[in-house]
Design an enzyme around this catalytic site. Structure first.
Site, PDB file in Angstrom:
ATOM      1  N   GLY A  55       4.016  -4.120  -4.181  1.00  0.00           N
ATOM      2  CA  GLY A  55       3.342  -4.320  -2.902  1.00  0.00           C
ATOM      3  C   GLY A  55       2.199  -3.328  -2.785  1.00  0.00           C
ATOM      4  N   ASP A 249      -3.617  -8.049  -1.858  1.00  0.00           N
ATOM      5  CA  ASP A 249      -3.698  -6.865  -2.719  1.00  0.00           C
ATOM      6  C   ASP A 249      -5.104  -6.307  -2.801  1.00  0.00           C
ATOM      7  OD1 ASP A 249      -1.286  -8.511  -3.635  1.00  0.00           O
ATOM      8  OD2 ASP A 249      -0.956  -6.487  -4.393  1.00  0.00           O
TER       9      ASP A 249
END
Ligand code: MRU
Length: 370
Positions: A55, A249
């Site tokens: 993450g 991201d």
């Protein structure tokens, strides 16, 4: 966030040993809850690369702690900065797509260069890592506040009926430090009594949705249903999705969004079915240096074994089983890019804006910092 009623964040310093960083080893979730000790920069690099944690926001914060550990390991004298610079480059090479990684590492490196004193460098590195962690939590909390009205409005339009939200991968607190990005408005809506239900894309090949998002939502008591990745389009065609909400991201200054592979297909289906497609992100995920996501965002390619094998629990232990003919090649692109024109809006800690340069600059101004 809570696990079995106990409050957890995804990373912390060990209580009786400030030279050890502890994380939840996400490879074993949801079946086993294992805390891993990271006591060297190499251990941090391996944990990021092999996805013990993952993450974008969490990768950034963990790399910051990795830089602190590098400072603890670095030799006295003029070789100190060299050692830490090598560690910085090594950390940055572990996962190329999430920009939070380089963003955090660069900040740590700049911080330690402000003094010549070894003890002072170590102290500043730890302070900076703790600061980035704290800011990450605050940003995610604010994303919840900013995104809540979107869910509230949908709920009002449906006279309080359940709002069905589709999400992809894990953009929850396990991907951050707390609250999550895409999940933050969902948690808040649920806590405020708005009826929500989440369609959780399983997210092949590593199944972050099926394993992690489903686990998080379950721990928080949020109604959810795990779906194979290819179901979303069908649900949207039948009016069963009110909103798509995902993380990212890396987002370019023009609003192109890189996220877990398969996100683009959900954006296309959402567009075709007039379903709003929102992306939640902290400002640390914006890469102001690039414009064109398709051309400029590096897409991580991972090993083929993640596609060919699948992991799950069998008789109390995690097993890997082969899914494909053993000789068939497989390819494993970890992310794709959703162009800005498919994104209804970006939910940031400073507000919701259009996925465009104008939209982002309106929130973050010319200095491009939150
Ligand atoms: O490969 P992963 O599991 O690190 O990918 C994570 C994602 O794609 C998330 O959606 C993204 O990092 C947003 S996290 C809040």
């Amino acid at each position: 966030m809570k696990i079995n009623q106990q409050h957890f964040q995804s990373i912390w310093l060990k209580e009786d040993d400030p030279t050890c960083v502890q994380i939840i080893d996400q490879r074993h979730l949801p079946h086993q809850f294992i805390i891993e000790d990271l006591s060297s920069v190499e251990a941090v690099a391996q944990a990021i690369k092999e996805m013990h944690l993952r993450g974008a926001p969490l990768i950034g914060v963990t790399a910051a702690y990795g830089m602190y550990l590098a400072c603890l390991e670095a030799p006295q004298g003029f070789l100190f900065d060299d050692y830490v610079e090598k560690a910085a480059n090594h950390l940055k090479s572990t996962r190329p797509t999430a920009v939070n990684l380089a963003w955090a590492v660069d900040q740590l490196f700049e911080t330690i260069k402000t003094t010549e004193n070894r003890q002072e460098k170590i102290k500043l590195a730890l302070q900076k890592a703790e600061q980035l962690k704290k800011e990450s939590i605050e940003r995610c909390f604010q994303i919840g506040q900013q995104g809540l009205p979107l869910i509230k409005n949908l709920s009002a339009q449906k006279n309080g009926e359940v709002i069905n939200i589709l999400t992809h991968c894990n953009a929850g607190w396990l991907a951050c430090v707390d609250y999550g990005t895409a999940t933050s408005p969902i948690y808040l809506a649920h806590d405020r009594g708005i009826k929500v239900h989440v369609w959780v894309d399983e997210t092949r090949p590593r199944n972050q949705g099926a394993r992690l998002t489903a686990y998080e939502l379950g721990q928080h008591g949020i109604p959810h249903t795990v779906i194979p990745d290819n179901v979303g389009g069908h649900l949207m065609q039948h009016g069963m999705v009110d909103m798509v909400l995902v993380g990212t991201d890396r987002t370019t200054r023009k609003g192109d969004v890189a996220n877990k592979i398969g996100t683009y297909l959900k954006a296309l289906a959402a567009k075709d079915n007039n379903v709003p497609f929102y992306v939640a992100l902290p400002s640390s995920t914006i890469d102001w240096s690039i414009e064109d996501g398709l051309k400029e965002i590096p897409i991580e390619k991972r090993g083929e074994s993640e596609v060919k094998y699948i992991a799950g629990q069998h008789q109390n232990s995690i097993k890997q089983v082969l899914l494909t003919p053993s000789t068939s090649p497989a390819v494993n692109y970890a992310f794709d890019v959703t162009p800005a024109h498919l994104v209804t809006g970006l939910i940031t800690e400073k507000g919701v804006c259009a996925a465009s340069e104008e939209g982002l600059l309106e929130l973050f101004g010319q200095n491009q910092q939150s």
